[in-house]
Design an enzyme around this catalytic site. Structure first.
Site, PDB file in Angstrom:
ATOM      1  N   CYS A  29       0.827  -1.209   0.000  1.00 49.84           N
ATOM      2  CA  CYS A  29       0.000   0.000   0.000  1.00 49.84           C
ATOM      3  C   CYS A  29       0.871   1.273   0.000  1.00 49.84           C
ATOM      4  CB  CYS A  29      -0.905  -0.034   1.234  1.00 49.84           C
ATOM      5  SG  CYS A  29      -1.692   1.526   1.655  1.00 49.84           S
ATOM      6  N   CYS A  32       0.401   3.495   3.057  1.00 48.30           N
ATOM      7  CA  CYS A  32       0.992   2.851   4.240  1.00 48.30           C
ATOM      8  C   CYS A  32       2.513   3.024   4.234  1.00 48.30           C
ATOM      9  CB  CYS A  32       0.651   1.366   4.277  1.00 48.30           C
ATOM     10  SG  CYS A  32      -1.118   1.011   4.298  1.00 48.30           S
TER      11      CYS A  32
END
Length: 136
Positions: A29, A32
């Protein structure tokens, strides 16, 4: 060495005691990945803040992400003695620290009892997520 506590299906109940900030993330991600350094810095400050900072890799822990009903990444929860609140603030180190220092979490509505990660309902949801991951 990281100050972030890694949580999984077998030790997640640690968040039921004390004060925690918990991030659900996936290694692939981009948002992230962008937040990783900030989360590490936040964890280094955690002792002075009186909290434990943890993380859960949703790719490794589908049951746990189901228990918390994680549908977007990264997702952050505040937990204090088994009461969970979704953190929706800015992802800067200053704002994360301020959330704890200024007790801003007190103004956030807790997760409803039946949707709480420790409820029977969410225990079943964890099983469903785990099973769907196994099928895949």
């Amino acid at each position: 060495r990281s100050s972030v506590r890694v949580l999984c299906g077998s030790n997640w109940s640690l968040v039921l005691q004390g004060q925690w900030m918990l991030e659900f993330y996936a290694p692939w991600c981009p948002a992230c990945q962008q937040m990783e350094a900030t989360w590490e810095s936040f964890a280094k400050e955690s002792e002075g803040l009186g909290i434990t900072v943890g993380k859960v890799d949703v790719t490794q822990e589908p049951g746990l992400s189901g228990r918390f009903f994680v549908t977007t990444l990264p997702t952050i929860y505040h937990a204090k003695d088994g009461v969970f609140r979704r953190y929706r603030g800015s992802r800067t180190l200053e704002d994360l620290q301020g959330y704890i220092l200024e007790r801003k979490w007190e103004a956030v509505e807790p997760v409803a009892g039946w949707k709480s990660p420790s409820s029977i309902m969410m225990h079943g949801m964890a099983g469903l997520f785990h099973f769907s991951g196994w099928i895949r």
